[in-house]
Design a protein around this motif. Structure first.
Motif, PDB file in Angstrom:
ATOM      1  N   GLU A  51      -1.409  -7.167  13.615  1.00  0.00           N
ATOM      2  CA  GLU A  51      -0.174  -6.704  14.228  1.00  0.00           C
ATOM      3  C   GLU A  51      -0.051  -5.187  14.271  1.00  0.00           C
ATOM      4  O   GLU A  51       0.869  -4.661  14.888  1.00  0.00           O
ATOM      5  N   GLY A  52      -0.931  -4.506  13.581  1.00  0.00           N
ATOM      6  CA  GLY A  52      -0.876  -3.046  13.586  1.00  0.00           C
ATOM      7  C   GLY A  52       0.280  -2.490  12.769  1.00  0.00           C
ATOM      8  O   GLY A  52       0.872  -1.481  13.138  1.00  0.00           O
ATOM      9  N   VAL A  53       0.629  -3.181  11.686  1.00  0.00           N
ATOM     10  CA  VAL A  53       1.699  -2.720  10.802  1.00  0.00           C
ATOM     11  C   VAL A  53       1.172  -2.632   9.373  1.00  0.00           C
ATOM     12  O   VAL A  53       0.057  -3.051   9.082  1.00  0.00           O
ATOM     13  N   ARG A  54       2.018  -2.106   8.483  1.00  0.00           N
ATOM     14  CA  ARG A  54       1.610  -1.999   7.082  1.00  0.00           C
ATOM     15  C   ARG A  54       1.599  -3.375   6.414  1.00  0.00           C
ATOM     16  O   ARG A  54       2.403  -4.247   6.760  1.00  0.00           O
ATOM     17  N   GLN A  55       0.728  -3.534   5.441  1.00  0.00           N
ATOM     18  CA  GLN A  55       0.626  -4.793   4.713  1.00  0.00           C
ATOM     19  C   GLN A  55       1.935  -5.101   3.993  1.00  0.00           C
ATOM     20  O   GLN A  55       2.350  -6.255   3.920  1.00  0.00           O
ATOM     21  N   GLN A  56       2.611  -4.091   3.480  1.00  0.00           N
ATOM     22  CA  GLN A  56       3.889  -4.269   2.792  1.00  0.00           C
ATOM     23  C   GLN A  56       4.921  -4.922   3.714  1.00  0.00           C
ATOM     24  O   GLN A  56       5.705  -5.765   3.294  1.00  0.00           O
ATOM     25  N   THR A  57       4.901  -4.561   4.993  1.00  0.00           N
ATOM     26  CA  THR A  57       5.822  -5.127   5.969  1.00  0.00           C
ATOM     27  C   THR A  57       5.590  -6.627   6.097  1.00  0.00           C
ATOM     28  O   THR A  57       6.545  -7.419   6.133  1.00  0.00           O
ATOM     29  N   ILE A  58       4.334  -7.020   6.156  1.00  0.00           N
ATOM     30  CA  ILE A  58       3.996  -8.448   6.249  1.00  0.00           C
ATOM     31  C   ILE A  58       4.428  -9.170   4.980  1.00  0.00           C
ATOM     32  O   ILE A  58       5.014 -10.248   5.023  1.00  0.00           O
ATOM     33  N   TRP A  59       4.132  -8.555   3.837  1.00  0.00           N
ATOM     34  CA  TRP A  59       4.473  -9.177   2.554  1.00  0.00           C
ATOM     35  C   TRP A  59       5.977  -9.434   2.480  1.00  0.00           C
ATOM     36  O   TRP A  59       6.407 -10.516   2.087  1.00  0.00           O
ATOM     37  N   GLU A  60       6.776  -8.435   2.859  1.00  0.00           N
ATOM     38  CA  GLU A  60       8.233  -8.591   2.795  1.00  0.00           C
ATOM     39  C   GLU A  60       8.713  -9.702   3.733  1.00  0.00           C
ATOM     40  O   GLU A  60       9.571 -10.508   3.371  1.00  0.00           O
ATOM     41  N   SER A  61       8.153  -9.754   4.913  1.00  0.00           N
ATOM     42  CA  SER A  61       8.528 -10.791   5.868  1.00  0.00           C
ATOM     43  C   SER A  61       8.203 -12.172   5.313  1.00  0.00           C
ATOM     44  O   SER A  61       9.017 -13.101   5.383  1.00  0.00           O
ATOM     45  N   LEU A  62       7.016 -12.308   4.739  1.00  0.00           N
ATOM     46  CA  LEU A  62       6.611 -13.601   4.169  1.00  0.00           C
ATOM     47  C   LEU A  62       7.391 -13.931   2.900  1.00  0.00           C
ATOM     48  O   LEU A  62       7.637 -15.106   2.602  1.00  0.00           O
ATOM     49  N   TYR A  63       7.793 -12.910   2.168  1.00  0.00           N
ATOM     50  CA  TYR A  63       8.596 -13.131   0.959  1.00  0.00           C
ATOM     51  C   TYR A  63       9.902 -13.827   1.335  1.00  0.00           C
ATOM     52  O   TYR A  63      10.283 -14.825   0.729  1.00  0.00           O
ATOM     53  N   TRP A  64      10.573 -13.310   2.371  1.00  0.00           N
ATOM     54  CA  TRP A  64      11.850 -13.892   2.779  1.00  0.00           C
ATOM     55  C   TRP A  64      11.658 -15.261   3.421  1.00  0.00           C
ATOM     56  O   TRP A  64      12.476 -16.164   3.224  1.00  0.00           O
ATOM     57  N   ALA A  65      10.583 -15.430   4.145  1.00  0.00           N
ATOM     58  CA  ALA A  65      10.280 -16.757   4.700  1.00  0.00           C
ATOM     59  C   ALA A  65      10.001 -17.738   3.565  1.00  0.00           C
ATOM     60  O   ALA A  65      10.414 -18.897   3.616  1.00  0.00           O
ATOM     61  N   GLY A  66       9.304 -17.267   2.525  1.00  0.00           N
ATOM     62  CA  GLY A  66       9.023 -18.119   1.359  1.00  0.00           C
ATOM     63  C   GLY A  66      10.281 -18.528   0.624  1.00  0.00           C
ATOM     64  O   GLY A  66      10.396 -19.655   0.134  1.00  0.00           O
TER      65      GLY A  66
END
Length: 162
Positions: free
Chosen positions: A138-153
């Motif tokens: 996606e061309g974004v920071r890994q932290q951004t993905i982690w946060e998104s998945l954290y809330w989805a989790g």
């Protein structure tokens, strides 16, 4: 010359004329063609239009590069829901894979995830991509993905517990 096939920008930039690319052919308007069709114009006018054309192709190329890296078809990923997911192990107790799969399906159908969360959730939990792989895609920071998945989790856990 090889880049001409890959990039409309390169095709236009490295041509002497202005290039128009259609589905079935490529047309190049040379300076001579332009001046012949527009007798009241000068070489400077053509150079101005050529520079503008190069800039437009460049901006299109950059925009396509940015968006293509983020385009992941959600409809194409829904076919993989029947596969065994790579759900986080803390949610799955032995023998409860079916419960976790049902919770994930209910979450996806609930509308509680944003489109971005849904895409990332499908990539991570069903396709098994790491946060690093998704971030690169996606061309974004890994932290951004982690946060998104954290809330989805967190939302998944709510569906799992019910």
């Amino acid at each position: 010359m090889q880049y001409y096939k890959d990039s409309d920008y390169a095709l236009n930039k490295y041509s002497e004329g202005i290039v128009y690319k259609f589905a079935d052919r490529i047309v190049e308007v040379t300076q001579e063609d332009y001046l012949r069709a527009n007798p009241d114009k000068t070489e400077e006018d053509f150079a101005e239009i050529k520079a503008l054309s190069d800039e437009i192709y460049y901006q299109q190329d950059r925009q396509e590069h940015r968006t293509n890296r983020k385009n992941v078809s959600i409809s194409g990923m829904e076919d993989c829901i029947g596969e065994i997911p790579a759900l986080d192990m803390e949610l799955i107790r032995e023998g409860e894979e079916k419960k976790a799969m049902d919770a994930a399906k209910r979450l996806l159908e609930s509308g509680e995830l944003t489109q971005i969360q849904k895409r990332r959730f499908l990539l991570h939990f069903f396709r098994g991509l790491s946060t690093r792989q998704i971030a690169r895609l996606e061309g974004v920071r890994q932290q951004t993905i982690w946060e998104s998945l954290y809330w989805a989790g967190k939302k998944l856990k709510k569906f799992y517990d019910n």
